[in-house]
Write a protein that holds these residues in place. Structure first.
Motif, PDB file in Angstrom:
ATOM      1  N   PHE A  53      20.907   7.350 -29.998  1.00  0.00           N
ATOM      2  CA  PHE A  53      20.818   8.770 -30.082  1.00  0.00           C
ATOM      3  C   PHE A  53      22.468   9.484 -30.416  1.00  0.00           C
ATOM      4  N   GLY A  54      22.450  10.592 -31.199  1.00  0.00           N
ATOM      5  CA  GLY A  54      23.964  10.810 -31.799  1.00  0.00           C
ATOM      6  C   GLY A  54      23.702  12.530 -30.530  1.00  0.00           C
ATOM      7  N   TRP A  55      24.995  12.513 -30.528  1.00  0.00           N
ATOM      8  CA  TRP A  55      25.102  13.409 -29.018  1.00  0.00           C
ATOM      9  C   TRP A  55      26.142  14.840 -30.145  1.00  0.00           C
ATOM     10  N   ASP A  56      26.108  15.795 -29.896  1.00  0.00           N
ATOM     11  CA  ASP A  56      26.724  17.110 -30.152  1.00  0.00           C
ATOM     12  C   ASP A  56      27.176  17.806 -29.427  1.00  0.00           C
ATOM     13  N   TYR A  57      28.052  18.168 -29.499  1.00  0.00           N
ATOM     14  CA  TYR A  57      27.975  19.390 -28.381  1.00  0.00           C
ATOM     15  C   TYR A  57      27.925  20.729 -29.094  1.00  0.00           C
ATOM     16  N   LEU A  58      26.925  21.588 -28.928  1.00  0.00           N
ATOM     17  CA  LEU A  58      27.024  23.011 -29.492  1.00  0.00           C
ATOM     18  C   LEU A  58      27.623  24.298 -28.557  1.00  0.00           C
ATOM     19  N   GLU A  59      27.851  24.063 -27.290  1.00  0.00           N
ATOM     20  CA  GLU A  59      28.578  25.499 -27.220  1.00  0.00           C
ATOM     21  C   GLU A  59      29.256  24.347 -25.450  1.00  0.00           C
ATOM     22  N   GLU A  60      30.372  24.689 -25.393  1.00  0.00           N
ATOM     23  CA  GLU A  60      30.870  23.635 -23.904  1.00  0.00           C
ATOM     24  C   GLU A  60      31.760  24.765 -22.864  1.00  0.00           C
ATOM     25  N   GLY A  61      30.482  25.693 -22.240  1.00  0.00           N
ATOM     26  CA  GLY A  61      30.937  26.185 -20.772  1.00  0.00           C
ATOM     27  C   GLY A  61      31.544  27.576 -21.350  1.00  0.00           C
ATOM     28  N   PRO A  62      32.245  28.176 -20.767  1.00  0.00           N
ATOM     29  CA  PRO A  62      32.214  27.988 -19.237  1.00  0.00           C
ATOM     30  C   PRO A  62      30.704  27.977 -18.085  1.00  0.00           C
ATOM     31  N   ASP A  63      30.361  28.733 -19.388  1.00  0.00           N
ATOM     32  CA  ASP A  63      28.825  29.277 -18.661  1.00  0.00           C
ATOM     33  C   ASP A  63      27.465  28.682 -18.523  1.00  0.00           C
ATOM     34  N   VAL A  64      27.690  27.928 -20.284  1.00  0.00           N
ATOM     35  CA  VAL A  64      26.606  26.951 -20.334  1.00  0.00           C
ATOM     36  C   VAL A  64      26.990  25.925 -20.695  1.00  0.00           C
ATOM     37  N   TRP A  65      26.463  24.978 -21.913  1.00  0.00           N
ATOM     38  CA  TRP A  65      26.374  24.011 -22.201  1.00  0.00           C
ATOM     39  C   TRP A  65      26.345  23.463 -22.483  1.00  0.00           C
TER      40      TRP A  65
END
Length: 74
Positions: A53-65
């Protein structure tokens, strides 16, 4: 597919996410939204399903990841 764990009943998040990952077709993505960094999920995937599986952060907080999980072509 989007799974927003903030809307799931307490205690059901892992089973819902693991089921969705297991059923993820090769050409689809799963986006997980969480109130914190879901890094433990990434660690689980690396151990239980190495290189699948690949893993990409689309949004990194602070309220939602938000992370996008995709099946890696074999």
């Amino acid at each position: 597919m989007l799974i927003d764990v903030r809307t799931l009943p307490h205690g059901s998040c892992r089973s819902v996410i693991f089921r969705a990952i297991a059923d993820l077709p090769g050409d689809a993505n799963l986006v997980v939204a969480a109130p914190h960094d879901p890094a433990p999920l990434r660690e689980y995937l690396a151990i239980a399903h190495p290189d699948e599986f690949g893993w990409d952060y689309l949004e990194e907080g602070p309220d939602v990841w938000r992370v996008r999980i995709s099946r890696v072509a074999a």
